[in-house]
Motif scaffolding. Structure first.
Motif, PDB file in Angstrom:
ATOM      1  N   LYS A  42      -8.788   0.147   2.146  1.00  0.00           N
ATOM      2  CA  LYS A  42      -7.888   0.156   3.309  1.00  0.00           C
ATOM      3  C   LYS A  42      -7.901   1.519   3.992  1.00  0.00           C
ATOM      4  N   GLU A  43      -7.738   2.582   3.221  1.00  0.00           N
ATOM      5  CA  GLU A  43      -7.723   3.933   3.783  1.00  0.00           C
ATOM      6  C   GLU A  43      -9.047   4.236   4.495  1.00  0.00           C
ATOM      7  N   LYS A  80      -5.245  -7.802   4.827  1.00  0.00           N
ATOM      8  CA  LYS A  80      -4.811  -7.807   6.233  1.00  0.00           C
ATOM      9  C   LYS A  80      -3.407  -7.203   6.347  1.00  0.00           C
ATOM     10  N   GLU A  81      -2.501  -7.658   5.504  1.00  0.00           N
ATOM     11  CA  GLU A  81      -1.122  -7.149   5.522  1.00  0.00           C
ATOM     12  C   GLU A  81      -1.069  -5.659   5.201  1.00  0.00           C
ATOM     13  N   MET A  82      -1.891  -5.216   4.234  1.00  0.00           N
ATOM     14  CA  MET A  82      -1.931  -3.798   3.870  1.00  0.00           C
ATOM     15  C   MET A  82      -2.351  -2.941   5.060  1.00  0.00           C
ATOM     16  N   VAL A  91      -5.437  -7.178  12.705  1.00  0.00           N
ATOM     17  CA  VAL A  91      -6.453  -7.784  11.859  1.00  0.00           C
ATOM     18  C   VAL A  91      -6.443  -9.296  12.096  1.00  0.00           C
ATOM     19  N   ILE A  92      -7.605  -9.821  12.463  1.00  0.00           N
ATOM     20  CA  ILE A  92      -7.760 -11.253  12.700  1.00  0.00           C
ATOM     21  C   ILE A  92      -8.621 -11.821  11.580  1.00  0.00           C
ATOM     22  N   LEU A  93      -8.124 -12.867  10.938  1.00  0.00           N
ATOM     23  CA  LEU A  93      -8.890 -13.525   9.881  1.00  0.00           C
ATOM     24  C   LEU A  93      -9.860 -14.521  10.511  1.00  0.00           C
TER      25      LEU A  93
END
Length: 137
Positions: A42-43, A80-82, A91-93
């Motif tokens: 994520k970072e 995505k939530e992170m 963020v689009i899945l």
């Protein structure tokens, strides 16, 4: 508008990027991390998105062929939530069913050696995920 495409695995994050017009995806790199260390992934992707001035990420959602969402899909939702909780990124899945098969066939047809295929598979999958999204826009 530029986009980044992502193929998330348990130890790798395949990354692709679009051109500045948001029309054509190209593979960028594969980021490797310790197994299930999604915080590190994520970072990394937040810094990368900021460096390219990208505001939207397209993240592969590995649904089952019957459209069920298994554990890998749940991990994509959590990732995505992170990202969204830690940044201003959207963020689009994107459904990623069949991307691995498409990538494998293309690499075999392109006569890539087995070790090179393994090295490039994730970023090429991210490219297919992103290009599928861009084609629908």
């Amino acid at each position: 508008m530029r986009y980044i495409g992502l193929d998330l695995g348990s130890k790798t994050l395949g990354i692709a990027i679009s051109d500045e017009l948001g029309m054509i995806a190209r593979s960028l790199e594969t980021f490797r991390f310790d197994e299930d260390n999604y915080e590190l992934a994520k970072e990394y992707i937040i810094k990368l998105a900021n460096s390219y001035k990208v505001t939207t990420l397209i993240l592969g959602n590995p649904k089952h062929m019957n459209n069920d969402e298994g554990i890998r899909s749940q991990i994509s939702y959590k990732f995505k939530e992170m990202i969204e909780a830690s940044s201003d990124l959207k963020v689009i899945l994107e459904d990623e069913r069949m991307t691995s098969i498409i990538v494998d066939k293309a690499m075999i047809k392109g006569d890539l050696r087995r070790n090179k295929r393994k090295e490039k598979k994730d970023e090429l999958a991210a490219q297919v995920i992103l290009q599928n999204y861009l084609d629908r826009l």
